[in-house]
Motif scaffolding. Structure first.
Motif, PDB file in Angstrom:
ATOM      1  N   GLU A 190       3.859   5.633  -5.700  1.00  0.00           N
ATOM      2  CA  GLU A 190       3.755   5.633  -7.159  1.00  0.00           C
ATOM      3  C   GLU A 190       2.698   6.639  -7.622  1.00  0.00           C
ATOM      4  OE1 GLU A 190       2.897   2.537 -10.840  1.00  0.00           O
ATOM      5  OE2 GLU A 190       3.012   1.778  -8.796  1.00  0.00           O
ATOM      6  N   LEU A 191       1.568   6.662  -6.951  1.00  0.00           N
ATOM      7  CA  LEU A 191       0.499   7.590  -7.299  1.00  0.00           C
ATOM      8  C   LEU A 191       0.934   9.038  -7.069  1.00  0.00           C
ATOM      9  CD1 LEU A 191      -2.411   7.818  -8.278  1.00  0.00           C
ATOM     10  CD2 LEU A 191      -3.135   7.631  -5.898  1.00  0.00           C
ATOM     11  N   THR A 192       1.613   9.295  -5.967  1.00  0.00           N
ATOM     12  CA  THR A 192       2.118  10.639  -5.677  1.00  0.00           C
ATOM     13  C   THR A 192       3.110  11.080  -6.745  1.00  0.00           C
ATOM     14  OG1 THR A 192       1.813  10.332  -3.297  1.00  0.00           O
ATOM     15  CG2 THR A 192       3.363  12.051  -3.980  1.00  0.00           C
ATOM     16  N   LEU A 193       4.035  10.220  -7.106  1.00  0.00           N
ATOM     17  CA  LEU A 193       5.006  10.564  -8.147  1.00  0.00           C
ATOM     18  C   LEU A 193       4.328  10.813  -9.488  1.00  0.00           C
ATOM     19  CD1 LEU A 193       7.972   8.181  -7.327  1.00  0.00           C
ATOM     20  CD2 LEU A 193       7.910  10.671  -7.106  1.00  0.00           C
TER      21      LEU A 193
ATOM     22  N   GLN B 142       0.828  -1.204   0.000  1.00  0.00           N
ATOM     23  CA  GLN B 142       0.000   0.000   0.000  1.00  0.00           C
ATOM     24  C   GLN B 142       0.864   1.256   0.000  1.00  0.00           C
ATOM     25  OE1 GLN B 142      -2.442  -0.747   3.446  1.00  0.00           O
ATOM     26  NE2 GLN B 142      -3.977  -1.875   2.257  1.00  0.00           N
ATOM     27  N   SER B 143       1.940   1.242   0.754  1.00  0.00           N
ATOM     28  CA  SER B 143       2.859   2.380   0.797  1.00  0.00           C
ATOM     29  C   SER B 143       3.497   2.612  -0.566  1.00  0.00           C
ATOM     30  CB  SER B 143       3.943   2.126   1.850  1.00  0.00           C
ATOM     31  OG  SER B 143       4.946   3.105   1.786  1.00  0.00           O
ATOM     32  N   MET B 144       3.922   1.549  -1.221  1.00  0.00           N
ATOM     33  CA  MET B 144       4.529   1.678  -2.546  1.00  0.00           C
ATOM     34  C   MET B 144       3.522   2.172  -3.574  1.00  0.00           C
ATOM     35  SD  MET B 144       7.617   1.106  -1.944  1.00  0.00           S
ATOM     36  CE  MET B 144       8.285   1.065  -3.579  1.00  0.00           C
ATOM     37  N   ALA B 145       2.296   1.711  -3.484  1.00  0.00           N
ATOM     38  CA  ALA B 145       1.260   2.174  -4.407  1.00  0.00           C
ATOM     39  C   ALA B 145       0.988   3.660  -4.194  1.00  0.00           C
ATOM     40  CB  ALA B 145      -0.026   1.365  -4.216  1.00  0.00           C
TER      41      ALA B 145
END
Length: 72
Positions: A48-51, A42-45
């Motif tokens: 990714e969305l923020t970037l 969830q943190s990685m997702a």
């Protein structure tokens, strides 16, 4: 020897409980590992969305605020 299979991230509760007879706190260790992996995914997702949105915003901002300064 018996073999069991299941689909999903965790075994059924009855099977999960049997891991305690193999390893001390086996069921809890499996569950905590699953929780940790889920939080990491969830943190990685989210990163990714923020970037993605930062890239979109940056591209739009740079196009709308372009200037002709040769040293900037």
């Amino acid at each position: 020897m018996q073999q069991q299979a299941w689909s999903g991230p965790l075994p059924p509760p009855a099977v999960l409980g049997q891991f305690d007879s193999v390893v001390d706190n086996g069921a809890e260790r499996i569950f905590r590992s699953w929780e940790s992996e889920t939080a990491h995914r969830q943190s990685m997702a989210q990163r990714e969305l923020t970037l993605y949105w930062l890239t979109i915003f940056s591209a739009k901002y740079s196009h709308s605020h372009s200037h002709s300064c040769s040293f900037c």
